[in-house]
Design an enzyme around this catalytic site. Structure first.
Site, PDB file in Angstrom:
ATOM      1  N   SER A 202      44.978  42.108  40.013  1.00  0.00           N
ATOM      2  CA  SER A 202      43.780  41.896  40.824  1.00  0.00           C
ATOM      3  C   SER A 202      42.585  41.663  39.908  1.00  0.00           C
ATOM      4  CB  SER A 202      43.540  43.082  41.758  1.00  0.00           C
ATOM      5  OG  SER A 202      43.347  44.268  41.012  1.00  0.00           O
TER       6      SER A 202
ATOM      7  N   PRO B  99      39.847  43.037  38.744  1.00  0.00           N
ATOM      8  CA  PRO B  99      39.280  43.871  37.669  1.00  0.00           C
ATOM      9  C   PRO B  99      40.234  44.185  36.517  1.00  0.00           C
ATOM     10  CG  PRO B  99      39.118  44.924  39.848  1.00  0.00           C
ATOM     11  CD  PRO B  99      40.099  43.830  39.939  1.00  0.00           C
ATOM     12  N   LYS B 100      41.498  43.766  36.591  1.00  0.00           N
ATOM     13  CA  LYS B 100      42.465  44.203  35.592  1.00  0.00           C
ATOM     14  C   LYS B 100      42.238  43.521  34.238  1.00  0.00           C
ATOM     15  CE  LYS B 100      44.643  47.013  38.350  1.00  0.00           C
ATOM     16  NZ  LYS B 100      43.892  46.823  39.596  1.00  0.00           N
ATOM     17  N   VAL B 101      42.940  43.993  33.213  1.00  0.00           N
ATOM     18  CA  VAL B 101      42.773  43.474  31.850  1.00  0.00           C
ATOM     19  C   VAL B 101      43.027  41.969  31.823  1.00  0.00           C
ATOM     20  CG1 VAL B 101      43.562  43.633  29.461  1.00  0.00           C
ATOM     21  CG2 VAL B 101      43.400  45.695  30.850  1.00  0.00           C
TER      22      VAL B 101
END
Length: 367
Positions: A185, A187-189
């Site tokens: 999603s 906000p992930k790395v």
């Protein structure tokens, strides 16, 4: 700098993703999952060391399918942490399994193994271990493997926040349990907008996963169905982005570690701020998470300075969606003091210094 709002988190897509998507469209792609999805899955396997990787439409569904492929059924109990994103319990609630909430360690926010052991009943069929912010539990992963084996339970690693994080013995988080799940999603790395993958070294689980995500088909593209399945497929557009994002992962892993190191160094003398145990030799922080005194006023103060901060997950058992009796002191403390500071990979050292200066200014004026 003060005129530009510093977001708590934002994705990072560049010219490479744009060009790759344009090239794919120019080649007349059908958009539904195909060769690019396979390439993305292969990248995940190579990076994590997993034998199999199955891409699906989001990280919640990846947990649902992981549980189903492990044989979890309606009415079964699954132990989950009371501190986690609500997708963790919702993923099994979706098909009628029952989450049993257990508190977490204060140092890592991962499941407390002693409390897990005490929560096991005849109905328990699995443990869903969330490696919070890429951290592993103090007891170690092998202790959870043994606990699961001794009680004939499946061990599902919810590794949504843990791409780029490893156990001290070198195994990537998510590869040790029966199955592991990652989220992509925004906000992930790395991100594909939405999307998730499931990894496993188990041949049978991998076969079940591929059938579950594709209508139970006996083979790709046919209409012969040997089992019940659904439509949780990835798309080629997501995969095109994911392939380019994976090329940037190692740099982001190193930068995330540098960012946490800078925060800890610059806030070392602020007694009102407490960091969690993070093994930066092995693990990668997804977000910069802290316990902060007077959290709400700090968040308001930072916003006035054009700095975004986000309140961490409150205790799930006390949310309106669940309302399950029980006291879980650590997850309740997170609900009172937990705060995520700006954490994007593209943060500059100058921005981090600006954020830390304002945090110090707040506490100097308030205390």
């Amino acid at each position: 700098m003060e005129n530009k709002f510093i977001m708590q988190m934002e994705p990072w897509f560049g010219e490479e993703e744009k060009q790759a998507m344009s090239q794919y469209m120019d080649e007349g792609g059908w958009l539904t999952e195909f060769k690019k999805t396979q390439e993305f899955e292969e990248q995940i396997c190579k990076y994590t060391g997993a034998k199999y990787c199955v891409a699906v439409n989001n990280g919640t569904i990846s947990l649902t399918l992981a549980a189903l492929a492990c044989g979890i059924e309606a009415g079964d109990e699954v132990i989950v942490p009371n501190y986690t994103m609500i997708a963790t319990p919702n993923s099994i609630k979706m098909f009628g399994a029952q989450p049993v909430f257990v508190d977490v360690e204060a140092e890592t926010l991962c499941l407390n193994i002693d409390l897990v052991r005490a929560a096991i009943t005849e109905k328990t069929k699995a443990i869903m271990l969330v490696t919070a912010n890429g951290r592993y539990p103090k007891a170690g992963i092998d202790a959870f493997v043994k606990l699961a084996e001794d009680n004939n339970l499946m061990l599902i690693e919810d590794s949504a926040q843990s791409l780029g994080s490893f156990y001290p013995d070198g195994r990537h988080i998510g590869t040790v349990g029966n199955v592991g799940s990652f989220s992509f999603s925004a906000p992930k790395v790395i991100s594909t907008g939405q999307g998730g993958v499931i990894i496993t070294n188990d041949d049978q689980i991998a076969d079940k996963l591929r059938r579950l995500k594709d209508f139970g088909r006996s083979g790709g593209g046919n209409d012969i169905h040997d089992s019940i399945g659904y439509n949780f497929k990835f798309t080629e557009l997501q995969a095109v982005i994911g392939v380019e994002q994976m090329k940037k992962l190692q740099w982001r892993v190193e930068r995330k570690k540098e960012i946490l190191t800078l925060y800890k160094k610059q806030l070392a003398g602020v007694k009102e701020v407490q960091f969690f145990d993070q093994d930066l030799d092995c693990t990668t922080p997804w977000f910069i998470d802290i316990f902060a005194e007077d959290r709400e006023n700090l968040q308001i103060f930072l916003k006035e300075k054009q700095i975004g901060a986000r309140i961490m997950y409150p205790p799930i058992n006390k949310q309106m969606a669940y309302q399950i009796p029980g006291e879980h002191p650590v997850s309740e403390l997170v609900g009172q003091k937990g705060l995520w500071l700006p954490s994007a990979s593209q943060l500059t050292d100058e921005q981090i210094s600006f954020i830390c200066l304002n945090i110090k200014n707040f506490y100097e004026k308030s205390y």
